[in-house]
Design an enzyme around this catalytic site. Structure first.
Site, PDB file in Angstrom:
ATOM      1  N   TRP A 112      38.692  48.635  43.216  1.00  0.00           N
ATOM      2  CA  TRP A 112      38.706  47.509  42.465  1.00  0.00           C
ATOM      3  C   TRP A 112      39.821  46.943  42.278  1.00  0.00           C
ATOM      4  O   TRP A 112      40.067  45.822  42.639  1.00  0.00           O
ATOM      5  CB  TRP A 112      37.865  47.713  41.161  1.00  0.00           C
ATOM      6  CG  TRP A 112      36.558  47.928  41.234  1.00  0.00           C
ATOM      7  CD1 TRP A 112      35.771  48.996  41.040  1.00  0.00           C
ATOM      8  CD2 TRP A 112      35.443  46.900  41.579  1.00  0.00           C
ATOM      9  NE1 TRP A 112      34.464  49.036  41.524  1.00  0.00           N
ATOM     10  CE2 TRP A 112      34.278  47.708  41.691  1.00  0.00           C
ATOM     11  CE3 TRP A 112      35.413  45.543  42.017  1.00  0.00           C
ATOM     12  CZ2 TRP A 112      33.049  47.109  42.183  1.00  0.00           C
ATOM     13  CZ3 TRP A 112      34.014  45.141  42.540  1.00  0.00           C
ATOM     14  CH2 TRP A 112      33.181  45.740  42.705  1.00  0.00           C
ATOM     15  N   ASP A 202      42.009  45.152  34.239  1.00  0.00           N
ATOM     16  CA  ASP A 202      40.411  45.240  34.361  1.00  0.00           C
ATOM     17  C   ASP A 202      39.901  46.125  33.632  1.00  0.00           C
ATOM     18  O   ASP A 202      40.348  47.565  33.968  1.00  0.00           O
ATOM     19  CB  ASP A 202      40.189  45.286  35.727  1.00  0.00           C
ATOM     20  CG  ASP A 202      38.679  45.490  36.116  1.00  0.00           C
ATOM     21  OD1 ASP A 202      37.919  45.721  35.182  1.00  0.00           O
ATOM     22  OD2 ASP A 202      38.367  45.440  37.514  1.00  0.00           O
ATOM     23  N   LYS A 227      28.468  47.557  31.842  1.00  0.00           N
ATOM     24  CA  LYS A 227      28.674  49.005  31.968  1.00  0.00           C
ATOM     25  C   LYS A 227      28.091  49.771  30.557  1.00  0.00           C
ATOM     26  O   LYS A 227      27.076  50.369  30.657  1.00  0.00           O
ATOM     27  CB  LYS A 227      30.105  49.372  32.298  1.00  0.00           C
ATOM     28  CG  LYS A 227      30.729  48.594  33.517  1.00  0.00           C
ATOM     29  CD  LYS A 227      30.018  49.032  34.950  1.00  0.00           C
ATOM     30  CE  LYS A 227      30.599  48.367  35.995  1.00  0.00           C
ATOM     31  NZ  LYS A 227      29.825  49.036  37.290  1.00  0.00           N
TER      32      LYS A 227
END
Lengths: 400, 400
Positions: A112, A202, A227
């Site tokens: 990511w 992030d 999530k």
């Protein structure tokens, strides 16, 4: 009895059944308005009260300092890959930065952060400086990210006056995560940063699984809801005032932090339904904290303890499996994620399939690793209970 | 008996109760996977089959030509205000256009096309050419958009080689709408456009209320789902291949049509829950079409007939009210929207309040006009039934 399985998927991922049952009522009739939550005006007083409560509960859970805003946006991490570049560059210019291509420091520890870095490069608006990239070649010849780097390997490499410094706390695909304990060499080297450094994190997969250490070292923290706290389609952005108040015509309105701040996330129609379910999850977190003797501002600590507990259990079973030559961890000691534990099943694809399908037969789904890396991935987000983890461990033991 | 009220709100707006009841099942257990729709991986086979069905049903309902793609995005109309500029400019350059600031033609007929035009101006990447702007000053001194312009007033004003030509089919705030009948002077002057003109239409409020006339004259059609077909958080983009296949590094990935095309709308996590509910609405439209003797490809015609019928009823009551000096329409003859009928209650704010609160007492909500224009707004999206419209008319008559 519920016909629901145990969901170890990496995201979108498990939500508490109680929340979903409650959400059903809201879908048909939101807070006795006679209108379902997906049908109500985002300008209505009822929804406005609600979104402000969601914001307040998030602030309370995170113990967010007053000079940070909470923003609700769309577009997920991918939109933020671009948004952080555009907004941080605008801030750089507004405070007098003059470099034509300002430095942008990226710490690449997994898939990511690599994607975020590539988007910054693609946009071509700054000088992307990959100050560390932990990608290595695994035994099987495949590229892999298997560790969080040591402070010493990059803490002196930050650029002079960068527009942003970027890291991803938890790498969902690769299963590596910065350690919350500043004493650990796999923590983030906050100490090495000058005050006011434009730090962007992030936080997607870790968000709301535990308190955020050193919030006040950050300029921007963002997270997809899908999530730990809600459905896909909602992105939370936490931004410090000085980075939020920059208007710049080069930023598409939907990516502008200032547009979200000025409208309190209601510039245009927000993802009402995702905000609603996220709000129910946060309410429940506060309740469960209270049931376990925690005041509101300590509820997230309770979740943090559960997070550590669940990951420890899975890691212990994994260690046992490694000792017996059945499983093989993919991540170096000290770098493992508490949210996504990744490992291989020794013996190739057939053994892996056997493990995954055996789990499915026992009502446990979502254990397949990300398509880019294979293997097993156990995601342990908030809605996964300790009982469910115990069931997995029982199966891991059986499999051994 | 349901405790739901009648919802004439302008968006987010009414959804069919049957769909919401079905969605509750899916929230807890999507298609017997044992996992709720908000919790399932967007990479799972089950969700992939589902999203392809949503796309297919949309194609069928719209009778979409093969050389158009259907894309699912986030960010609503506001994101598209920027996205169309960026993508259409990229296409302009890719086909050899050389103007540093290419012409971009905007037809401004209400608040939404005005916002789109302002975003194009703000971005500063092209030469924004407002070829018609219908804003006028009403009797009360306020600015108002009250009509669709005559073809003759702008059909010769299109730029030479523009990067885009932009219009908004239905102005939700102002209640004006282009007529589907090409013979009408308030239709869009498709005939005046050269073949292959880069025509962009904001179809948000009209989308799926009836067939789209002259789809093949358009380069891009986009619509927020939250009017006729689903919850907020999902934007549908219909784009012709030649405009979809342009990659350009200046476009943030989340706004790039090519990124959506190449990934079939699964570059990153899509708004799964909104797509799910939209899919249920489309299935239901096909079923109701079939119940009324329409084959799948004609189901949208059935909805079009209902749309006309509902709007005619409200307009007849409004006319009656105008004749009796009780109501006053805000829009010129021939320009009225079939989705959002807007009018004033004669006698000032007190009378307006009386009308709106009387409606609420009778279980009808969402009738207040947009905060920028006031008055009454009756939104007649697909989920509003003829029976509900009859109830409103009964009340309008009582009020007179």
């Amino acid at each position: 009895m519920s016909d629901r399985v145990i969901n170890f998927g990496a995201g979108p991922s498990a939500l508490p059944e109680e929340v979903l049952t409650e959400a059903c009522k809201g879908l048909l009739n939101f807070q006795n308005t006679g209108i379902g939550i997906a049908e109500i005006s985002h300008r209505s007083a009822d929804f406005n009260r609600y979104i402000r409560e969601v914001e307040e509960n998030m602030r309370t859970l995170l113990q967010l300092p007053q000079d940070y805003k909470v923003l609700f946006a769309q577009g997920g991490g991918t939109a933020q890959f671009s948004a952080v570049v555009l907004n941080m560059l605008a801030r750089y210019r507004s405070r007098g930065g003059t470099a034509e291509k300002p430095a942008m420091d990226y710490i690449v520890t997994g898939s990511w952060s690599e994607k975020a870095m590539k988007e910054a490069k693609r946009l071509g608006l700054g000088d992307v400086n990959v100050i560390v990239n932990t990608q290595t070649i695994a035994d099987d010849g495949k590229k892999t990210f298997n560790h969080i780097p040591d402070h010493d390997s990059y803490k002196n490499k930050f650029s002079q006056d960068p527009a942003l410094i970027y890291y991803c706390v938890n790498e969902t695909v690769d299963g590596v995560e910065f350690n919350d304990d500043l004493e650990s060499p796999t923590s983030f080297p906050f100490d090495s940063l000058p005050d006011g450094a434009p730090l962007v994190a992030d936080y997607s997969s870790s968000f709301m699984s535990r308190p955020i250490p050193y919030i006040d070292k950050h300029a921007v923290i963002y997270a997809g809801a899908q999530k730990n706290i809600g459905p896909a389609g909602l992105t939370i952005i936490i931004v410090r005032d000085e980075w939020a108040n920059v208007s710049d015509n080069s930023i598409p309105l939907c990516l502008s932090y200032k547009a979200l701040v000025d409208s309190r996330s209601l510039y245009n129609t927000p993802p009402v339904l995702s905000i609603y379910i996220t709000g129910l999850v946060l309410r429940r977190m506060l309740e469960i904290g209270a049931q376990n003797g925690r005041p509101r501002e300590k509820a997230l600590e309770y979740y943090g303890e559960r997070t550590v507990q669940k990951a420890s259990k899975v890691n212990a079973a994994l260690k046992e499996g490694e000792a017996r030559g059945i499983f093989k961890g993919k991540v170096l000691e000290g770098s493992g994620s508490k949210m996504n534990v990744v490992f291989d099943v020794v013996g190739g694809e057939d053994k892996l399939k056997e493990f995954v399908s055996g789990a499915e037969q026992r009502g446990m789904k979502g254990l397949k690793g990300h398509r880019s890396v294979g293997g097993v991935r156990v995601s342990l987000y908030n809605a996964v209970t300790e009982d469910q983890v115990d069931k997995l461990i029982q199966y891991m033991n059986q499999f051994m």
